[in-house]
Design a protein around this motif. Structure first.
Motif, PDB file in Angstrom:
ATOM      1  N   PHE A  22      -3.859   3.822  37.642  1.00 32.50           N
ATOM      2  CA  PHE A  22      -2.623   4.404  38.168  1.00 32.50           C
ATOM      3  C   PHE A  22      -2.666   4.220  39.677  1.00 32.50           C
ATOM      4  N   LEU A  23      -2.288   3.027  40.127  1.00 36.07           N
ATOM      5  CA  LEU A  23      -2.478   2.599  41.510  1.00 36.07           C
ATOM      6  C   LEU A  23      -3.964   2.641  41.842  1.00 36.07           C
ATOM      7  N   TYR A  24      -4.404   3.609  42.675  1.00 37.99           N
ATOM      8  CA  TYR A  24      -5.810   3.646  43.087  1.00 37.99           C
ATOM      9  C   TYR A  24      -6.635   4.679  42.335  1.00 37.99           C
ATOM     10  N   VAL A  25      -6.009   5.473  41.475  1.00 38.98           N
ATOM     11  CA  VAL A  25      -6.723   6.546  40.783  1.00 38.98           C
ATOM     12  C   VAL A  25      -6.555   6.387  39.281  1.00 38.98           C
ATOM     13  N   ARG A  26      -7.079   7.352  38.543  1.00 47.28           N
ATOM     14  CA  ARG A  26      -6.960   7.345  37.084  1.00 47.28           C
ATOM     15  C   ARG A  26      -5.671   8.043  36.671  1.00 47.28           C
ATOM     16  N   SER A  27      -5.067   7.572  35.603  1.00 47.62           N
ATOM     17  CA  SER A  27      -3.760   8.071  35.184  1.00 47.62           C
ATOM     18  C   SER A  27      -3.802   9.515  34.699  1.00 47.62           C
ATOM     19  N   TRP A  28      -4.979  10.003  34.306  1.00 53.87           N
ATOM     20  CA  TRP A  28      -5.065  11.374  33.814  1.00 53.87           C
ATOM     21  C   TRP A  28      -5.259  12.385  34.939  1.00 53.87           C
ATOM     22  N   LEU A  29      -5.413  11.925  36.169  1.00 56.86           N
ATOM     23  CA  LEU A  29      -5.702  12.843  37.273  1.00 56.86           C
ATOM     24  C   LEU A  29      -4.618  13.911  37.475  1.00 56.86           C
ATOM     25  N   PRO A  30      -3.304  13.562  37.396  1.00 55.76           N
ATOM     26  CA  PRO A  30      -2.285  14.618  37.549  1.00 55.76           C
ATOM     27  C   PRO A  30      -2.419  15.738  36.522  1.00 55.76           C
ATOM     28  N   CYS A  31      -2.890  15.408  35.319  1.00 56.74           N
ATOM     29  CA  CYS A  31      -3.075  16.442  34.292  1.00 56.74           C
ATOM     30  C   CYS A  31      -4.139  17.446  34.715  1.00 56.74           C
ATOM     31  N   ILE A  32      -5.216  16.947  35.333  1.00 56.00           N
ATOM     32  CA  ILE A  32      -6.278  17.822  35.808  1.00 56.00           C
ATOM     33  C   ILE A  32      -5.762  18.727  36.918  1.00 56.00           C
ATOM     34  N   PHE A  33      -4.994  18.148  37.837  1.00 57.92           N
ATOM     35  CA  PHE A  33      -4.451  18.947  38.938  1.00 57.92           C
ATOM     36  C   PHE A  33      -3.464  19.998  38.414  1.00 57.92           C
ATOM     37  N   PHE A  34      -2.657  19.628  37.432  1.00 61.32           N
ATOM     38  CA  PHE A  34      -1.711  20.587  36.852  1.00 61.32           C
ATOM     39  C   PHE A  34      -2.451  21.757  36.215  1.00 61.32           C
ATOM     40  N   ALA A  35      -3.472  21.446  35.402  1.00 58.91           N
ATOM     41  CA  ALA A  35      -4.246  22.505  34.746  1.00 58.91           C
ATOM     42  C   ALA A  35      -4.977  23.361  35.776  1.00 58.91           C
ATOM     43  N   GLY A  36      -5.475  22.727  36.844  1.00 58.16           N
ATOM     44  CA  GLY A  36      -6.149  23.485  37.885  1.00 58.16           C
ATOM     45  C   GLY A  36      -5.213  24.428  38.612  1.00 58.16           C
TER      46      GLY A  36
END
Length: 225
Positions: free
Chosen positions: A185-199
């Motif tokens: 997902f550009l420079y990061v992993r596509s699942w990263l927003p899910c982690i931030f949302f849950a956090g």
């Protein structure tokens, strides 16, 4: 005169954390400090999971802690946790929608456990591809919100936090501060927003519970006086 006597006033010596705390401002500072250290602790534990799985890679010159985490990660996460934890109850008051769904510490602890489990899944569970992993974590993150929050303000803030945190992560990776293995997902992993949302949902629940405890104790002390 009788009406003035009946009006509750802020007790002279009360507080949800230290008996000598006398102002809401000091209680706000104490809540912020508690949230900061919770964020630091979670950052150390969760970042250790990611590094053990080689999901994130930091340059050797910044590996300074016993948990193999860059020195700036824990304080940044702690600061973000304090801001998020204070923002959620503030937004609830601003919208006039006090959050009362599952407001007990046992529920908050379960929310933290689920959040750690989602992070553990992103680091330990092998999926066929990143899309499958991202969809699974997205479902788990939304399930966490539905189970422990269910407020419109919570969902909106969670989405906003996920967007902003992902953008910051993209900029950090672009500037070579750290990197992700197999970015999709550009420079990061596509699942990263899910982690931030849950956090965001998790820290928001902790912040709401701390704020609710403060108001409850102050109200009880006022009634006793």
């Amino acid at each position: 005169m009788a009406e003035n006597d009946a009006m509750p006033s802020l007790p002279k010596k009360c507080g949800p954390y230290i008996s000598s705390v006398t102002s809401r401002g000091m209680n706000l500072v104490i809540r912020g400090v508690v949230l900061f250290f919770i964020g630091v602790f979670l950052a150390l534990v969760l970042n250790l999971l990611q590094i053990q799985r080689n999901v994130t890679l930091f340059p050797p010159d910044v590996i300074t802690s016993i948990f193999s985490s860059a020195w700036w990660v824990p304080p940044c996460c702690g600061t973000a946790s304090a801001v998020i934890g204070l923002l959620y109850p503030c937004m609830d008051r601003h919208l006039g929608e006090p959050h009362k769904f599952k407001r007990e510490w046992s529920s908050v602890m379960r929310c933290v456990a689920v959040f750690v489990g989602i992070n553990h899944a992103s680091a330990k569970v092998d999926f066929a591809n990143n899309i499958q992993l991202s969809l699974t974590l997205a479902a788990l993150s939304i399930g966490l919100w539905w189970t422990f929050d269910r407020s419109r303000s919570g969902f909106g803030l969670g989405v906003g936090i996920a967007f902003l945190a992902t953008l910051v992560s993209q900029l950090l990776v672009y500037n070579g501060v750290y990197q992700y293995t197999s970015p999709d997902f550009l420079y990061v992993r596509s699942w990263l927003p899910c982690i931030f949302f849950a956090g965001g949902i998790t820290m928001g629940n902790i912040g709401r519970q701390l704020a609710m405890y403060e108001c409850k104790v102050i109200a009880e002390k006022s009634h006793e006086d």
